[in-house]
Design a protein around this motif. Sequence first.
Motif, mmCIF file in Angstrom:
data_model
loop_
_atom_site.group_PDB
_atom_site.id
_atom_site.type_symbol
_atom_site.label_atom_id
_atom_site.label_comp_id
_atom_site.label_asym_id
_atom_site.label_seq_id
_atom_site.Cartn_x
_atom_site.Cartn_y
_atom_site.Cartn_z
ATOM 1 N N ASN A 282 -10.491 22.453 -3.317
ATOM 2 C CA ASN A 282 -10.029 22.796 -1.975
ATOM 3 C C ASN A 282 -8.819 23.736 -1.989
ATOM 4 O O ASN A 282 -8.181 23.946 -0.953
ATOM 5 N N GLY A 283 -8.531 24.292 -3.153
ATOM 6 C CA GLY A 283 -7.544 25.355 -3.234
ATOM 7 C C GLY A 283 -6.094 24.934 -3.259
ATOM 8 O O GLY A 283 -5.198 25.769 -3.070
ATOM 9 N N TYR A 284 -5.820 23.662 -3.509
ATOM 10 C CA TYR A 284 -4.436 23.200 -3.591
ATOM 11 C C TYR A 284 -3.933 23.286 -5.032
ATOM 12 O O TYR A 284 -4.696 23.119 -5.984
ATOM 13 N N LYS A 285 -2.639 23.537 -5.188
ATOM 14 C CA LYS A 285 -1.998 23.585 -6.497
ATOM 15 C C LYS A 285 -1.024 22.425 -6.622
ATOM 16 O O LYS A 285 -0.291 22.099 -5.673
ATOM 17 N N LYS A 286 -1.033 21.834 -7.803
ATOM 18 C CA LYS A 286 -0.081 20.750 -8.067
ATOM 19 C C LYS A 286 1.345 21.284 -7.959
ATOM 20 O O LYS A 286 1.694 22.291 -8.557
ATOM 21 N N ALA A 287 2.181 20.610 -7.179
ATOM 22 C CA ALA A 287 3.586 20.974 -7.020
ATOM 23 C C ALA A 287 4.437 20.133 -7.970
ATOM 24 O O ALA A 287 3.984 19.102 -8.487
ATOM 25 N N PRO A 288 5.675 20.559 -8.236
ATOM 26 C CA PRO A 288 6.571 19.702 -9.022
ATOM 27 C C PRO A 288 6.686 18.323 -8.387
ATOM 28 O O PRO A 288 6.637 18.176 -7.167
ATOM 29 N N GLY A 289 6.861 17.335 -9.203
ATOM 30 C CA GLY A 289 6.883 15.961 -8.722
ATOM 31 C C GLY A 289 5.733 15.179 -9.323
ATOM 32 O O GLY A 289 4.744 15.753 -9.787
ATOM 33 N N ASP A 290 5.876 13.867 -9.337
ATOM 34 C CA ASP A 290 4.897 13.006 -10.002
ATOM 35 C C ASP A 290 3.906 12.405 -9.014
ATOM 36 O O ASP A 290 4.292 11.987 -7.914
ATOM 37 N N PRO A 291 2.618 12.329 -9.393
ATOM 38 C CA PRO A 291 1.649 11.581 -8.568
ATOM 39 C C PRO A 291 2.052 10.110 -8.491
ATOM 40 O O PRO A 291 2.700 9.585 -9.402
ATOM 41 N N PHE A 292 1.658 9.463 -7.416
ATOM 42 C CA PHE A 292 2.005 8.046 -7.281
ATOM 43 C C PHE A 292 0.976 7.329 -6.423
ATOM 44 O O PHE A 292 0.175 7.953 -5.717
ATOM 45 N N GLU A 293 1.004 6.006 -6.538
ATOM 46 C CA GLU A 293 0.133 5.128 -5.750
ATOM 47 C C GLU A 293 0.979 4.259 -4.838
ATOM 48 O O GLU A 293 2.092 3.837 -5.201
ATOM 49 N N LEU A 294 0.439 3.961 -3.673
ATOM 50 C CA LEU A 294 0.984 2.945 -2.785
ATOM 51 C C LEU A 294 -0.052 1.833 -2.693
ATOM 52 O O LEU A 294 -1.172 2.059 -2.238
ATOM 53 N N LEU A 295 0.312 0.649 -3.147
ATOM 54 C CA LEU A 295 -0.611 -0.486 -3.236
ATOM 55 C C LEU A 295 -0.284 -1.479 -2.127
ATOM 56 O O LEU A 295 0.828 -2.003 -2.065
ATOM 57 N N TYR A 296 -1.288 -1.755 -1.283
ATOM 58 C CA TYR A 296 -1.036 -2.504 -0.066
ATOM 59 C C TYR A 296 -1.451 -3.966 -0.136
ATOM 60 O O TYR A 296 -1.114 -4.729 0.777
ATOM 61 N N ASN A 297 -2.196 -4.368 -1.147
ATOM 62 C CA ASN A 297 -2.675 -5.755 -1.151
ATOM 63 C C ASN A 297 -2.805 -6.267 -2.573
ATOM 64 O O ASN A 297 -2.770 -5.504 -3.548
ATOM 65 N N ASN A 298 -2.950 -7.554 -2.671
ATOM 66 C CA ASN A 298 -3.305 -8.198 -3.933
ATOM 67 C C ASN A 298 -4.831 -8.313 -3.958
ATOM 68 O O ASN A 298 -5.415 -9.007 -3.127
ATOM 69 N N TYR A 299 -5.457 -7.616 -4.898
ATOM 70 C CA TYR A 299 -6.928 -7.576 -4.875
ATOM 71 C C TYR A 299 -7.538 -8.964 -5.030
ATOM 72 O O TYR A 299 -8.673 -9.208 -4.591
ATOM 73 N N ASN A 300 -6.811 -9.897 -5.625
ATOM 74 C CA ASN A 300 -7.347 -11.263 -5.764
ATOM 75 C C ASN A 300 -7.508 -11.948 -4.411
ATOM 76 O O ASN A 300 -8.287 -12.888 -4.275
ATOM 77 N N ASP A 301 -6.761 -11.475 -3.407
ATOM 78 C CA ASP A 301 -6.871 -12.058 -2.067
ATOM 79 C C ASP A 301 -7.958 -11.393 -1.235
ATOM 80 O O ASP A 301 -8.270 -11.862 -0.134
ATOM 81 N N HIS A 302 -8.517 -10.302 -1.719
ATOM 82 C CA HIS A 302 -9.552 -9.598 -0.978
ATOM 83 C C HIS A 302 -10.912 -10.259 -1.224
ATOM 84 O O HIS A 302 -11.216 -10.645 -2.364
ATOM 85 N N PRO A 303 -11.748 -10.425 -0.189
ATOM 86 C CA PRO A 303 -13.037 -11.118 -0.378
ATOM 87 C C PRO A 303 -13.949 -10.446 -1.401
ATOM 88 O O PRO A 303 -14.766 -11.112 -2.030
#
Length: 316
Positions: A282-303
Amino acid sequence: SINPNTYLCQYQRNAMVAAHSLERINLILRYIDDNLDEDLSLERIAGVGCYSTFHMHRLFKDVAGETLNNYIGRKRIEKVAFCLMFRRELTITELSLQYGFSSNSTLTRAFTKFYGVSPTKFTVLLPGEYSKICKTDRKIGQASTIFEEYICNINHSLNYMKMNAKIEIKDLPQMDVAYTTCIGVDGLDNAFEKMLQWARRAKLIQLPDFKLVRIFHDSFRVTAPEKVRMSIGVPVSGTADVGGEIGLTSIEHGKHIVARFLIEPIDFGKSWESLFVWMNENGYKKAPGDPFELLYNNYNDHPEKKCEVDMCIPVK
């Protein structure tokens, strides 16, 4: 009889010393990442951490699992490899200057020794930018890399994204993060548990918008899993009671690809791989800075034992 409190006091003193050492090592790791184009001698790094050179050498190896010189050399080479994949507009000369090599030939020799191929051959082995280094065998004093070449099917990756992700381009504000350092995948469970315990003490875990953060300072594409450095953290606002093993860092504001997934833990690698394919297509270039995740739940609690996660890449 011997007073047991004597042992308790000694244990507490040792724990305080260890925590203070980790705090300074975290400072040193950030300093190295930000100054790979500079002279990073043992004396200079020891000064950053307020250590003698003797103690700097010993403590760094205890925490990072390798000597300071090996760590700096590896980081420089791996940063070059990442740029060869995602920032191909940079020349070898520019990469040499950016990552602290004295000349093009010095970079080429170090890169070839580490990956087993020259930077030029490395790019040839990455057809369409979608191949992967699948298996590596790295030893102190010699580094041989076995490239098991495979080409990701771009359409498959894009279809995977279409079916599994909601993608937005967002201008994210600065995020302050209380964090602990994790080097290698084997330490992930311990790092997450450490941050959950800290969040409980800070009375953050009960907040309705509570989430965990994982910041990737290395890429699994170019770094062996046991050496990948990650920051596991919790977003904070205002002041945070940090110290010792828990530090404070920031994710800078800026434009990001933000992909929301609901996936099983086994699918994290495939999701990141497909997201980078989507970025390139899609034509985007990686910018300075690190990739990251935001984790919203404990997967063990998900059905269905699934994780709700945003995967974020800074772009320009």
